[in-house]
Scaffold this motif. Structure first.
Motif, short mmCIF file in Angstrom:
data_model
loop_
_atom_site.label_atom_id
_atom_site.label_comp_id
_atom_site.label_asym_id
_atom_site.label_seq_id
_atom_site.Cartn_x
_atom_site.Cartn_y
_atom_site.Cartn_z
N UNK A 38 70.32 96.72 68.38
CA UNK A 38 71.31 96.04 67.56
C UNK A 38 71.57 96.84 66.28
N UNK A 39 70.51 97.32 65.65
CA UNK A 39 70.67 98.11 64.43
C UNK A 39 71.45 99.39 64.70
N UNK A 40 71.10 100.11 65.78
CA UNK A 40 71.78 101.36 66.08
C UNK A 40 73.28 101.14 66.34
N UNK A 41 73.60 100.06 67.03
CA UNK A 41 75.00 99.75 67.28
C UNK A 41 75.72 99.40 65.97
N UNK A 89 74.43 105.68 55.40
CA UNK A 89 73.99 105.49 56.79
C UNK A 89 72.62 106.15 57.00
N UNK A 90 72.47 107.36 56.47
CA UNK A 90 71.20 108.08 56.59
C UNK A 90 70.08 107.33 55.88
N UNK A 91 70.37 106.78 54.71
CA UNK A 91 69.35 106.05 53.95
C UNK A 91 68.93 104.77 54.66
N UNK A 92 69.90 104.07 55.26
CA UNK A 92 69.57 102.87 56.01
C UNK A 92 68.71 103.19 57.23
N UNK A 147 75.20 93.91 54.47
CA UNK A 147 74.38 92.70 54.57
C UNK A 147 73.88 92.52 56.00
N UNK A 148 74.74 92.80 56.97
CA UNK A 148 74.32 92.71 58.37
C UNK A 148 73.27 93.74 58.72
N UNK A 149 73.40 94.94 58.18
CA UNK A 149 72.40 95.98 58.44
C UNK A 149 71.06 95.65 57.80
N UNK A 150 71.09 95.05 56.61
CA UNK A 150 69.84 94.62 55.99
C UNK A 150 69.18 93.52 56.82
#
Length: 126
Positions: A73-76, A88-91, A40-43
């Motif tokens: 922020x996303x990369x972290x 992880x690859x798909x995100x 949810x945080x990554x989305x």
């Protein structure tokens, strides 16, 4: 005429049988307890990147401050998330899609963060 009719009937039966086999049931995937919160945080990070990519940018090589902050922020978050390498690859794919044409260096940083070697070796991380 009979030959054409017989070939047509044979072709119809062959095509009808193509998808009729039952597929084996897949084993249910186990989900780490913190994975749903991390996803949810990554989305949310991807949505922030999408909003930042809509802002005007003078230099598409370096992007703007909003794009850089959202990408960092996303990369972290994606590096620390308790998810598998395929997810992880798909995100990262989705994040790269939001930045197409907005920031070339951010795009390259996302490309470098892909877990391609780990996927190739079959390593799962959760």
């Amino acid at each position: 005429m009979r030959r054409v009719l017989a070939l047509t009937a044979c072709a119809v039966f062959c095509f009808a049988a193509c998808g009729s086999a039952q597929q084996a049931a897949q084993a249910p995937q186990t989900v780490c307890p913190k994975a749903t919160r991390a996803l949810a945080g990554l989305q949310a990070d991807i949505a922030a990147m999408r909003r930042a990519a809509r802002t005007p940018t003078k230099d598409t090589l370096r992007g703007n401050r909003a794009i850089n902050v959202a990408t960092d922020r996303f990369l972290n978050d994606v590096a620390l998330a308790p998810i598998g390498n395929l997810k992880r690859n798909r995100l990262i794919d989705h994040a790269m899609g939001t930045l197409s044409g907005a920031c070339e260096q951010c795009f390259q940083a996302l490309e470098a963060a892909r877990p391609v070697v780990n996927i190739r070796l079959g390593e799962q991380r959760c």
